[in-house]
Design a protein around this motif. Structure first.
Motif, short mmCIF file in Angstrom:
data_model
loop_
_atom_site.label_atom_id
_atom_site.label_comp_id
_atom_site.label_asym_id
_atom_site.label_seq_id
_atom_site.Cartn_x
_atom_site.Cartn_y
_atom_site.Cartn_z
N THR A 22 28.83 51.95 7.97
CA THR A 22 27.86 51.18 7.19
C THR A 22 27.86 49.72 7.58
O THR A 22 28.90 49.05 7.55
N VAL A 23 26.69 49.23 7.95
CA VAL A 23 26.48 47.82 8.27
C VAL A 23 25.71 47.18 7.10
O VAL A 23 24.68 47.70 6.68
N ALA A 47 19.13 49.29 12.92
CA ALA A 47 19.12 50.61 12.28
C ALA A 47 18.49 51.66 13.19
O ALA A 47 18.98 52.80 13.28
N ARG A 48 17.43 51.29 13.89
CA ARG A 48 16.77 52.24 14.79
C ARG A 48 17.64 52.53 16.01
O ARG A 48 17.68 53.66 16.51
N GLU A 100 22.83 56.86 13.53
CA GLU A 100 23.99 57.47 12.88
C GLU A 100 24.62 56.54 11.84
O GLU A 100 25.47 56.97 11.04
N ARG A 101 24.22 55.29 11.85
CA ARG A 101 24.77 54.31 10.92
C ARG A 101 23.87 54.17 9.69
O ARG A 101 22.66 54.44 9.75
N GLU A 102 24.47 53.74 8.58
CA GLU A 102 23.69 53.35 7.41
C GLU A 102 23.61 51.83 7.42
O GLU A 102 24.64 51.15 7.51
N PRO A 114 13.12 52.54 8.91
CA PRO A 114 13.72 53.82 9.30
C PRO A 114 14.48 54.43 8.13
O PRO A 114 14.86 53.73 7.18
N PRO A 115 14.74 55.73 8.15
CA PRO A 115 15.39 56.41 7.02
C PRO A 115 16.82 55.96 6.75
O PRO A 115 17.32 56.14 5.64
N ASN A 116 17.49 55.39 7.75
CA ASN A 116 18.87 54.95 7.54
C ASN A 116 18.97 53.48 7.13
O ASN A 116 20.04 52.88 7.15
#
Length: 438
Positions: A187-188, A214-215, A219-221, A252-254
């Motif tokens: 998580t960032v 994020a893009r 794999e990161r939130e 993006p979704p994340n």
């Protein structure tokens, strides 16, 4: 042991924003020599916290109410407190000090008056310090700040004995254990600030880089941690909320926008990114990898110059490529971060000083601010007038005060006035500025 030495201390905290309420309340609990009963007073103004903000801050008091400056001074004249914490902007502290000096001039005993700063002091050092002079304790959040504070007071011939080294009162939480199997997604967190940077171009740039990160790392939130919702004010005015800027982007979704207590967000953080937020010190205290951005330069206007020597300065390009800053241990020690475990004793000196002042034979001497009608005749009257006080600290004719709770009409008028002010700050003022740039 006399009963007076065992019963809880009566402590009052006067705050003018959600952040300062948090700082004042946590400070009061950390510096008190024994158990306390805490009464909270919120100074009415543009940044008076909303119920949502108060709930998010996560601190409580035995009582809490909103007051004007004059109502506060009346309370201090009529009630007996042991300790008073002024969690206000510098001008507010100075006005209250002069008002308190006036109402306590005939009182044999008065409370110990404490003030300080919410976080990193990176601008208006002399101005802010001299406006706080006159309190019994002026708290410095680190060894570096204590040295700077004393140098300013000594340099103008003011008494520097009030400067007391402590640490930020809201540090704490579980230490970062690193990535491991079974942990939630890496998580960032970007800790946003209301006024840094202050231009649409720079804020849009930071948002776009966060979205790009994020893009690039699906794999990161990636979380954008926000301080307030549109229409709410914090310690600083936010004219361009990230929420509104984000509405123009395909996120993006994340990527998510989040609110909430910073400590709870840090519980799940693997990398904290900011321009210069005090959240960086909270993160460093917990040994969480922390990056202070250099993308917009290292400049006093951004406050990130404070982190020179920290080892935390980095750009988004470096972070995109996997860089994780390593903090400098000596720098951390001078900043009061106390990641090595010394935090437990950081408030011992303040507690001992307050205990000694409470036991001082004959009570405390009168409050003596550096600024007086003699030392600053062209400055002080304006500072006091903003809080409806005259040059001698007495309320000006027509000063807003009430002997009872406001009625429904007054509450409606107050809400309308605040709404108009916030609309002016967030909508009208930026338009005027853009017109001026044409």
């Amino acid at each position: 042991m006399p009963a007076s030495a065992t019963k809880p201390l009566r402590v009052a905290v006067l705050a003018d924003s959600d952040t300062r309420w948090k700082w004042g309340t946590l400070t009061a609990n950390r510096i008190a020599p024994r158990d306390i009963r805490l009464d909270g007073l919120l100074l009415r103004g543009r940044a008076t916290p909303t119920p949502r903000q108060l709930g998010e801050v996560g601190v409580t008091a035995d009582s809490l109410r909103e007051v004007t400056a004059v109502e506060f001074l009346r309370t201090m004249r009529e009630e007996s407190y042991d300790v008073l914490v002024l969690a206000l902007v510098g001008g507010g502290v100075q006005a209250m000090l002069h008002g308190l000096k006036r109402i306590w001039e005939d009182r044999p005993r008065r409370p110990v008056v404490v003030t300080g700063y919410v976080g990193v002091v990176y601008e208006k050092l002399a101005d802010g310090l001299l406006l706080r002079h006159g309190a019994d304790l002026v708290l410095a959040n680190s060894r570096q700040d204590a040295d700077r504070f004393r140098a300013v007071y000594d340099g103008v011939g003011a008494d520097a004995s009030s400067v007391t080294e402590v640490a930020l009162p809201f540090l704490g939480g579980a230490a970062y254990e690193g990535e491991h199997e079974g942990r939630e997604p890496y998580t960032v967190v970007f800790a946003a600030q209301p006024s840094v940077p202050d231009t649409r171009r720079d804020r849009t740039y930071l948002l776009e880089r966060l979205v790009r990160h994020a893009r690039r790392h699906p794999e990161r939130e990636v979380l954008l941690k926000l301080r307030s919702k549109p229409g709410e004010h914090t310690t600083h005015i936010e004219e361009l909320p990230y929420q509104k800027l984000a509405q123009r982007h395909d996120l993006p979704p994340n990527f998510r926008l989040v609110y909430g207590h910073m400590g709870e967000v840090l519980d799940r953080t693997d990398l904290l990114v900011t321009v210069s937020s005090t959240a960086a010190l909270e993160s460093l205290h917990r040994r969480i990898p922390t990056a202070v951005l250099t993308d917009l330069g290292i400049r006093e206007a951004l406050g990130n110059h404070h982190f020179v020597g920290s080892g935390c300065l980095a750009s988004w390009d470096q972070l995109d490529d996997g860089h994780r800053p390593e903090p400098d241990e000596e720098w951390l020690a001078r900043q009061g971060v106390a990641a090595d475990g010394g935090y437990a004793t950081a408030f011992d000196t303040a507690r001992a000083r307050i205990a000694a002042l409470l036991d001082r034979p004959g009570g405390l001497p009168p409050i003596t601010p550096y600024y007086t009608p003699v030392t600053a005749p062209g400055y002080l009257p304006g500072v006091l007038a903003r809080h409806h006080l005259g040059p001698d600290g007495t309320p000006l004719p027509g000063a807003p005060a009430a002997d009872r709770e406001p009625g429904p009409v007054r509450r409606i008028v107050r809400r309308t006035a605040r709404g108009a002010y916030r609309h002016g700050v967030q909508r009208v003022a930026p338009v005027i500025r853009r017109m001026g740039e044409l």
